[in-house]
Motif scaffolding. Structure first.
Motif, mmCIF file in Angstrom:
data_model
loop_
_atom_site.group_PDB
_atom_site.id
_atom_site.type_symbol
_atom_site.label_atom_id
_atom_site.label_comp_id
_atom_site.label_asym_id
_atom_site.label_seq_id
_atom_site.Cartn_x
_atom_site.Cartn_y
_atom_site.Cartn_z
ATOM 1 N N LEU A 68 52.407 71.238 51.828
ATOM 2 C CA LEU A 68 52.204 70.127 52.655
ATOM 3 C C LEU A 68 51.451 69.010 51.677
ATOM 4 C CD1 LEU A 68 51.937 68.918 55.548
ATOM 5 C CD2 LEU A 68 49.743 70.321 55.766
ATOM 6 N N ILE A 69 50.517 69.635 50.813
ATOM 7 C CA ILE A 69 49.771 68.693 50.018
ATOM 8 C C ILE A 69 50.770 67.919 48.823
ATOM 9 C CG2 ILE A 69 48.172 68.771 47.900
ATOM 10 C CD1 ILE A 69 46.660 71.053 49.294
ATOM 11 N N PHE A 70 52.068 68.718 48.214
ATOM 12 C CA PHE A 70 52.539 68.133 47.245
ATOM 13 C C PHE A 70 54.115 68.407 47.144
ATOM 14 C CE2 PHE A 70 53.221 67.543 42.455
ATOM 15 C CZ PHE A 70 52.700 66.364 42.462
ATOM 16 N N GLY A 71 54.632 69.219 48.152
ATOM 17 C CA GLY A 71 56.212 69.501 48.085
ATOM 18 C C GLY A 71 57.122 68.816 47.663
ATOM 19 N N ASN A 72 57.541 67.816 48.708
ATOM 20 C CA ASN A 72 58.459 66.810 48.444
ATOM 21 C C ASN A 72 58.004 65.867 47.393
ATOM 22 O OD1 ASN A 72 60.586 68.071 49.578
ATOM 23 N ND2 ASN A 72 60.773 66.091 51.241
ATOM 24 N N ILE A 73 56.631 65.315 47.694
ATOM 25 C CA ILE A 73 56.253 64.116 47.045
ATOM 26 C C ILE A 73 56.214 64.376 45.462
ATOM 27 C CG2 ILE A 73 53.694 64.392 47.107
ATOM 28 C CD1 ILE A 73 55.929 61.359 48.268
ATOM 29 N N SER A 74 56.158 65.567 45.017
ATOM 30 C CA SER A 74 56.217 65.928 43.662
ATOM 31 C C SER A 74 57.208 65.285 43.092
ATOM 32 C CB SER A 74 55.945 67.501 43.476
ATOM 33 O OG SER A 74 57.496 68.183 43.648
ATOM 34 N N LEU A 75 58.326 65.305 43.805
ATOM 35 C CA LEU A 75 59.646 64.761 43.270
ATOM 36 C C LEU A 75 59.663 63.354 43.139
ATOM 37 C CD1 LEU A 75 61.649 67.346 45.443
ATOM 38 C CD2 LEU A 75 61.952 67.085 42.900
ATOM 39 N N GLN A 76 58.580 62.628 43.468
ATOM 40 C CA GLN A 76 58.390 60.947 43.208
ATOM 41 C C GLN A 76 57.361 60.693 42.080
ATOM 42 O OE1 GLN A 76 57.953 59.238 47.119
ATOM 43 N NE2 GLN A 76 60.019 59.548 47.785
ATOM 44 N N PRO A 77 57.762 60.235 41.015
ATOM 45 C CA PRO A 77 56.812 60.134 39.946
ATOM 46 C C PRO A 77 55.844 59.014 40.287
ATOM 47 C CG PRO A 77 59.049 60.368 39.098
ATOM 48 C CD PRO A 77 59.111 60.312 40.484
ATOM 49 N N GLY A 78 54.559 58.951 40.110
ATOM 50 C CA GLY A 78 53.592 58.066 40.335
ATOM 51 C C GLY A 78 52.552 58.565 41.461
ATOM 52 N N VAL A 79 52.746 59.829 41.875
ATOM 53 C CA VAL A 79 51.878 60.263 42.976
ATOM 54 C C VAL A 79 51.128 61.400 42.082
ATOM 55 C CG1 VAL A 79 51.392 61.254 45.019
ATOM 56 C CG2 VAL A 79 53.118 59.685 44.827
ATOM 57 N N ARG A 80 49.962 61.472 42.161
ATOM 58 C CA ARG A 80 49.108 62.350 41.503
ATOM 59 C C ARG A 80 48.045 62.839 42.431
ATOM 60 N NH1 ARG A 80 47.949 64.336 36.204
ATOM 61 N NH2 ARG A 80 45.763 65.113 35.911
ATOM 62 N N VAL A 81 48.008 64.412 42.906
ATOM 63 C CA VAL A 81 46.985 64.932 43.547
ATOM 64 C C VAL A 81 45.577 64.737 42.775
ATOM 65 C CG1 VAL A 81 46.179 66.866 45.025
ATOM 66 C CG2 VAL A 81 48.600 66.261 44.916
ATOM 67 N N ALA A 82 44.810 64.105 43.379
ATOM 68 C CA ALA A 82 43.324 63.937 42.677
ATOM 69 C C ALA A 82 42.237 64.910 43.102
ATOM 70 C CB ALA A 82 42.997 62.519 42.840
ATOM 71 N N GLU A 83 42.214 65.031 44.378
ATOM 72 C CA GLU A 83 41.326 65.989 44.926
ATOM 73 C C GLU A 83 41.913 66.445 46.607
ATOM 74 O OE1 GLU A 83 37.589 63.885 45.492
ATOM 75 O OE2 GLU A 83 36.237 65.853 45.762
ATOM 76 N N ILE A 84 41.271 67.626 46.579
ATOM 77 C CA ILE A 84 41.608 68.333 48.223
ATOM 78 C C ILE A 84 40.320 68.383 48.751
ATOM 79 C CG2 ILE A 84 42.445 70.268 49.379
ATOM 80 C CD1 ILE A 84 44.286 70.582 46.784
ATOM 81 N N LYS A 85 39.860 68.104 49.731
ATOM 82 C CA LYS A 85 38.946 68.620 50.653
ATOM 83 C C LYS A 85 39.228 69.260 51.931
ATOM 84 C CE LYS A 85 35.709 64.744 49.387
ATOM 85 N NZ LYS A 85 36.075 63.190 49.397
ATOM 86 N N LEU A 86 39.043 70.707 52.022
ATOM 87 C CA LEU A 86 39.190 71.429 53.289
ATOM 88 C C LEU A 86 37.912 71.774 53.907
ATOM 89 C CD1 LEU A 86 41.436 74.402 51.310
ATOM 90 C CD2 LEU A 86 42.093 72.197 52.515
ATOM 91 N N PRO A 87 38.031 71.643 55.164
ATOM 92 C CA PRO A 87 36.845 71.734 56.090
ATOM 93 C C PRO A 87 36.543 73.285 56.099
ATOM 94 C CG PRO A 87 38.909 71.806 57.483
ATOM 95 C CD PRO A 87 39.324 71.432 56.071
ATOM 96 N N ASP A 88 35.301 73.706 56.323
ATOM 97 C CA ASP A 88 35.087 75.122 56.352
ATOM 98 C C ASP A 88 35.759 76.284 57.068
ATOM 99 O OD1 ASP A 88 32.939 74.154 54.707
ATOM 100 O OD2 ASP A 88 31.332 74.869 56.209
ATOM 101 N N SER A 89 36.444 75.662 58.067
ATOM 102 C CA SER A 89 37.284 76.288 58.950
ATOM 103 C C SER A 89 38.703 76.857 58.292
ATOM 104 C CB SER A 89 37.710 75.757 60.395
ATOM 105 O OG SER A 89 38.514 74.475 60.052
ATOM 106 N N MET A 90 38.835 75.924 57.373
ATOM 107 C CA MET A 90 40.148 76.394 56.582
ATOM 108 C C MET A 90 39.857 77.112 55.446
ATOM 109 S SD MET A 90 42.591 72.854 56.772
ATOM 110 C CE MET A 90 44.069 73.678 56.072
ATOM 111 N N LEU A 91 38.708 76.832 54.654
ATOM 112 C CA LEU A 91 38.156 77.696 53.526
ATOM 113 C C LEU A 91 37.912 78.906 54.124
ATOM 114 C CD1 LEU A 91 35.738 75.045 52.011
ATOM 115 C CD2 LEU A 91 37.623 75.834 50.878
ATOM 116 N N GLY A 92 37.583 79.295 55.270
ATOM 117 C CA GLY A 92 37.207 80.567 55.793
ATOM 118 C C GLY A 92 38.615 81.456 56.089
ATOM 119 N N LEU A 93 39.919 80.627 56.056
ATOM 120 C CA LEU A 93 41.291 81.601 55.988
ATOM 121 C C LEU A 93 41.528 82.388 54.611
ATOM 122 C CD1 LEU A 93 43.487 78.480 57.383
ATOM 123 C CD2 LEU A 93 42.374 80.458 58.564
ATOM 124 N N PHE A 94 40.544 81.993 53.688
ATOM 125 C CA PHE A 94 40.823 82.496 52.223
ATOM 126 C C PHE A 94 39.431 83.190 51.811
ATOM 127 C CE2 PHE A 94 43.207 78.571 52.746
ATOM 128 C CZ PHE A 94 44.618 79.179 52.346
#
Lengths: 390, 390
Positions: free
Chosen positions: B90-116
């Motif tokens: 979801l973060i980078f799957g297809n868009i990795s195939l389009q140059p010019g897009v760079r993932v700079a930061e990810i912010k997960l809420p505590d509820s999602m961090l709690g999955l890991f």
């Protein structure tokens, strides 16, 4: 200085061609053959078997400009540990971290190709499975994410009615609450099986397998036992060797589609990473993909026609025991582009068409038929032109 | 047009900041939120839950130049399927195939961090395991490839004698005939255990786990049962989620080191891929690495000091339940660089030193001690300076 180490090797070697963008490509190459193998101060290695057989060898250096050269480096087969993960590591592991080095081509001797089974079905096997002997294979995706399992199942039936050969999950369908994997796969399978029975067709349903690591094998076997017609792997996420493992597993034994998610970073720079033809062509085939999906030229991605054709060329280049597989261009495919695609890819291609099958008033099945017939017509026109000009 | 789809979601969302290099970054962003989610013609989606909850939302767009902007995009937690593979997709799957897009930061809420579960040991746990409460942790690698299992075992004893805390396999040691995995691991373990018993130390031996996919779990469990002090994973080869799987497995329960092999392509372009801090910092920690190895600045790789410090910052940034892990810079570490490294990383760091421990006449153990004492002295000098200037 290390003590001398002596051992024998088979003498089998494989070659990697690197495009090195540097005004002193030779120095970079001398560094590379150490970085990728011993990762150790070279002057501390005596004149022994490690120096002779482990450090890579520069076989050829051909300048392509003042600031770039193609350098052929060979490694002993033994250094690969005879496994795909270490082969990948040896080819590009550490050196991936140094911009200006691009893997342009890999040449494995037959003895190393023989370590891999490659695609189980390949072009001929897949053609037989879907009952299409000579025209392109048509593949589409169940989408969008957010549809319920029953809506996806209903959509699948329309694709079968429209005559498509393969229906895969959109790669974003994982285990979301709207259509959980273990709910949607049986529903879609039922729908596809019913439509096939009605139409006398043999359309395959191929679930996307992007499960958590500990569930991958169980989910795959479960889906195949239920009757899934194939599996789509995302090697950029689950690993290239995970795809190989599924392709080689006799308890799974269904066609494998490779999706390029997350793999774009390998090809986004012209001077770093890997050539399109290596990652989507050579490696994907080695790792057992019966069809390798990649973004088509002229769509909403940036791949050039030449890059797509280089991938396609690698799907059928001689690879000893490894079967030819299908190039599967996709991403923004439209009826208007069909003549260009047919001219580029010919007959031995799997066209992956998605959203375009939904855009219009005729209904999905009619648009599927329309897409297929536009390809058939373009091929026949192409054939006539060839006969005329030859 | 699709029929309307209605469903409820939790309302929890997470945010990805993308650096989009394009003169029309907003248009690219509008494309991205569709590409990464529904991958379907947006005008065919009615005013329903798919439009509201599945298509990503542009939360903020901040121009950084005429030709680039940082765009914060949020996605519903449900779209991740609550699994790491689909989160990455979801973060980078297809868009990795389009140059010019760079993932700079990810912010997960505590509820999602709690999955890991994140790192099982983290900084405190690893310090406890190796008996080092406040100074840096010292890690080295058994190398070069080509040495026999017994030579590697002898080298390991020297490292223990030299006082290093962690001895890992070089990442190129896989299952080569010179030192097969199942031969070398017990030999090296015996040697490390003996040296530990002699010295009263608690040095850990950490084998590199780069086995074929079908052998990964068995090889890991076998090594841990034998007494391996940790496992080194290569998530760029075996997959980020494979590392998470090992980190979270209670039957394994040893520290996990993450090696960056093959991951360089994600960071080699400043306008495509992912930020160093995302892939080697945030994602590596989320996926359970107790220490994240990356090429140090000033060595033989091209990482900048700022990029290394951004990785280090993410090893300890607040992440709800997820423990802080160790930044583990390596690659061309030399005694001469120690003051710079200490100034940059402080005490909470794992220094990965390899070849430099072999270069010189004093012997490996003496050079290990020398390296450790140079770090200790640099830290004490740094402390004095801080006291003096504060």
């Amino acid at each position: 200085m290390l003590s001398k180490t002596q051992f024998d090797v088979s003498g089998e070697r494989f070659t990697v061609s690197y495009l090195i963008s540097d005004s002193d490509a030779e120095a970079r190459a001398r560094h590379l053959i150490v970085e990728q193998t011993i990762e150790f101060p070279e002057h501390l290695v005596p004149d022994d078997s490690i120096r002779e057989h482990i450090i890579g060898r520069i076989e050829r250096l051909a300048s392509v400009s003042d600031a770039a050269a193609v350098v052929d480096v060979s490694y002993s087969a033994e250094s690969s540990g005879f496994t795909l993960p270490q082969l990948l590591n040896l080819i590009f592991g550490n050196i991936s971290l140094q911009p200006g080095v691009r893997v342009a081509e890999i040449k494995l001797p037959d003895s190393m190709l023989g370590l891999f089974k490659g695609p189980r079905f390949g072009r001929d096997g897949l053609r037989e499975r879907v009952g299409e002997a000579e025209y392109p294979i048509f593949c589409t995706a169940l989408k969008p994410m957010g549809l319920s399992s029953s809506s996806l199942a209903a959509q699948a039936a329309e694709y079968v009615n429209g005559g498509f050969h393969i229906i895969k999950d959109d790669h974003g369908l994982a285990d979301q609450p709207t259509a959980p994997f273990r709910e949607r796969v049986p529903r879609i399978l039922d729908s596809v099986n019913e439509a096939n029975a009605r139409n006398g067709s043999s359309t395959l349903y191929v679930p996307s397998l992007n499960s958590p690591s500990e569930r991958l094998v169980d989910d795959a076997k479960w889906a195949v036992e239920l009757g899934a017609g194939g599996l789509m792997l995302l090697p950029g996420i689950s690993g290239m060797d995970t795809m190989r493992r599924f392709a080689e597993d006799d308890d799974i034994a269904v066609p494998i589609l490779a999706h390029p998610a997350m793999m774009g970073s390998y090809v986004s720079s012209p001077v770093s990473g890997m050539a399109h033809s290596v990652i989507f062509g050579q490696l994907s085939r080695l790792a057992g993909a019966d069809a390798t999906i990649f973004p088509n030229f002229g769509g909403r991605f940036s791949f050039l026609e030449s890059e797509c054709l280089e991938i396609a060329a690698q799907t059928v280049a001689p690879m000893a025991n490894i079967k030819a597989n299908f190039p599967a261009p996709g991403g923004g495919m439209r009826v208007e582009n069909v003549p260009d695609m047919v001219r580029a890819y010919g007959r031995d291609v799997m066209f992956l068409v998605g959203g375009a099958l939904h855009d219009g008033d005729e209904g999905v099945a009619a648009r599927c038929e329309n897409f297929i017939s536009s390809v058939t017509e373009a091929i026949q026109a192409d054939d006539r032109e060839r006969r005329f000009t030859s």
